[in-house]
Scaffold this motif. Structure first.
Motif, short mmCIF file in Angstrom:
data_model
loop_
_atom_site.label_atom_id
_atom_site.label_comp_id
_atom_site.label_asym_id
_atom_site.label_seq_id
_atom_site.Cartn_x
_atom_site.Cartn_y
_atom_site.Cartn_z
N LEU A 73 -1.46 3.18 4.47
CA LEU A 73 -1.87 1.98 3.75
C LEU A 73 -0.82 1.64 2.71
O LEU A 73 -0.24 2.54 2.10
CB LEU A 73 -3.19 2.20 3.02
CG LEU A 73 -4.46 2.27 3.83
CD1 LEU A 73 -5.64 2.63 2.93
CD2 LEU A 73 -4.73 0.96 4.52
N ILE A 77 -0.34 0.06 -1.01
CA ILE A 77 -1.24 -0.13 -2.16
C ILE A 77 -0.46 -0.33 -3.44
O ILE A 77 0.57 0.32 -3.66
CB ILE A 77 -2.23 1.05 -2.29
CG1 ILE A 77 -3.35 0.67 -3.27
CG2 ILE A 77 -1.53 2.33 -2.68
CD1 ILE A 77 -4.65 1.35 -2.98
N HIS A 105 -4.31 -0.95 -8.04
CA HIS A 105 -5.45 -0.95 -7.13
C HIS A 105 -5.94 0.49 -6.92
O HIS A 105 -7.15 0.74 -6.93
CB HIS A 105 -5.10 -1.59 -5.79
CG HIS A 105 -5.13 -3.07 -5.81
ND1 HIS A 105 -4.43 -3.84 -4.89
CD2 HIS A 105 -5.77 -3.95 -6.62
CE1 HIS A 105 -4.64 -5.13 -5.16
NE2 HIS A 105 -5.45 -5.21 -6.20
N SER A 150 -12.60 -1.98 2.34
CA SER A 150 -12.12 -1.10 3.41
C SER A 150 -11.02 -0.15 2.92
O SER A 150 -10.98 1.01 3.34
CB SER A 150 -11.66 -1.91 4.62
OG SER A 150 -10.65 -2.81 4.26
N VAL A 151 -10.17 -0.61 2.03
CA VAL A 151 -9.12 0.26 1.49
C VAL A 151 -9.75 1.37 0.65
O VAL A 151 -9.39 2.54 0.79
CB VAL A 151 -8.08 -0.56 0.68
CG1 VAL A 151 -7.15 0.35 -0.11
CG2 VAL A 151 -7.29 -1.46 1.61
N ILE A 175 -9.56 5.47 1.32
CA ILE A 175 -9.04 6.39 0.30
C ILE A 175 -10.10 7.43 -0.08
O ILE A 175 -9.79 8.61 -0.23
CB ILE A 175 -8.55 5.60 -0.93
CG1 ILE A 175 -7.24 4.88 -0.59
CG2 ILE A 175 -8.39 6.51 -2.15
CD1 ILE A 175 -6.78 3.87 -1.61
N LEU A 223 -0.09 6.84 1.61
CA LEU A 223 -0.02 5.57 0.89
C LEU A 223 1.43 5.20 0.64
O LEU A 223 2.24 6.05 0.27
CB LEU A 223 -0.75 5.68 -0.46
CG LEU A 223 -2.21 6.12 -0.42
CD1 LEU A 223 -2.75 6.29 -1.84
CD2 LEU A 223 -3.04 5.14 0.37
N ASP A 239 -0.38 -6.07 -1.19
CA ASP A 239 -0.66 -4.82 -0.48
C ASP A 239 -1.77 -5.03 0.54
O ASP A 239 -2.17 -6.17 0.81
CB ASP A 239 -0.99 -3.70 -1.47
CG ASP A 239 -2.28 -3.94 -2.25
OD1 ASP A 239 -2.95 -4.97 -2.05
OD2 ASP A 239 -2.62 -3.06 -3.08
N ASP A 240 -2.29 -3.94 1.10
CA ASP A 240 -3.33 -4.05 2.11
C ASP A 240 -4.65 -4.56 1.54
O ASP A 240 -5.49 -5.07 2.29
CB ASP A 240 -3.52 -2.73 2.85
CG ASP A 240 -2.40 -2.46 3.84
OD1 ASP A 240 -1.71 -3.42 4.25
OD2 ASP A 240 -2.20 -1.28 4.20
N VAL A 241 -4.86 -4.43 0.24
CA VAL A 241 -6.04 -5.05 -0.40
C VAL A 241 -5.86 -6.57 -0.40
O VAL A 241 -6.77 -7.32 -0.07
CB VAL A 241 -6.24 -4.52 -1.83
CG1 VAL A 241 -7.31 -5.32 -2.56
CG2 VAL A 241 -6.57 -3.04 -1.84
#
Length: 161
Positions: free
Chosen positions: A2, A4, A8, A34-35, A39, A47, A54-56
């Motif tokens: 991911l 990040i 976050h 989901s992130v 985690i 990460l 980011d993925d968020v």
């Protein structure tokens, strides 16, 4: 793996310290739910540090070609920039400096949490635009979250009191 933003990850661990282990999808469409679940479920999750979207952020309706067009509430932090993109970048730069992180660094979620445990110290200067009592509460919650996350046996948090 991911991607990040440092803040976050800190926010997820801080919320864990406040007892939060479940997230619902947000109306903005971002992927915090989901992130955070990934985690919290897997401390060995790889990460990649990201100072941009980011993925968020990726699925968020405010993410326009990698740039956030949202604003923040400055009523209690009048010295903070109104642009959420600028505010987040400021926090991420401060966290990166404190934790010795750079764009593209890769580490496990547990290793990042341990780095926070070892290097965070007093976070007042990271959140200097925020009133001290809010930052003190954030710091206490972050410490509880770090202890909970690093103390969990195996993967996830099932073994944590």
């Amino acid at each position: 793996m991911l991607s990040i933003k440092p803040h976050h990850f800190v926010d997820i661990i801080t919320a864990l310290g406040e007892g939060r282990t479940q997230y619902e999808p947000h109306p903005y469409g971002h992927a915090l739910h989901s992130v955070a679940a990934a985690i919290l479920a897997d401390r060995s999750l790889c990460l990649r540090i990201e100072l941009g979207a980011d993925d968020v952020c990726r699925p968020c309706r405010h993410n326009l070609e990698g740039l956030c067009d949202d604003t923040i509430d400055t009523s209690y932090r009048p010295l903070a920039p109104k642009s959420k993109r600028e505010w987040n970048l400021l926090l991420d730069q401060r966290w990166s400096a404190r934790l010795g992180l750079a764009q593209g660094d890769c580490l496990t979620a547990l290793d990042l949490c341990r780095r926070i445990q070892e290097r965070a110290g007093d976070i007042t200067d990271i959140y200097r635009e925020v009133p001290g009592e809010r930052t003190a509460h954030r710091q206490a919650s972050l410490a509880k979250g770090v202890a909970r996350y690093t103390g969990a046996a195996g993967t996830g948090l099932a073994a944590t009191p």
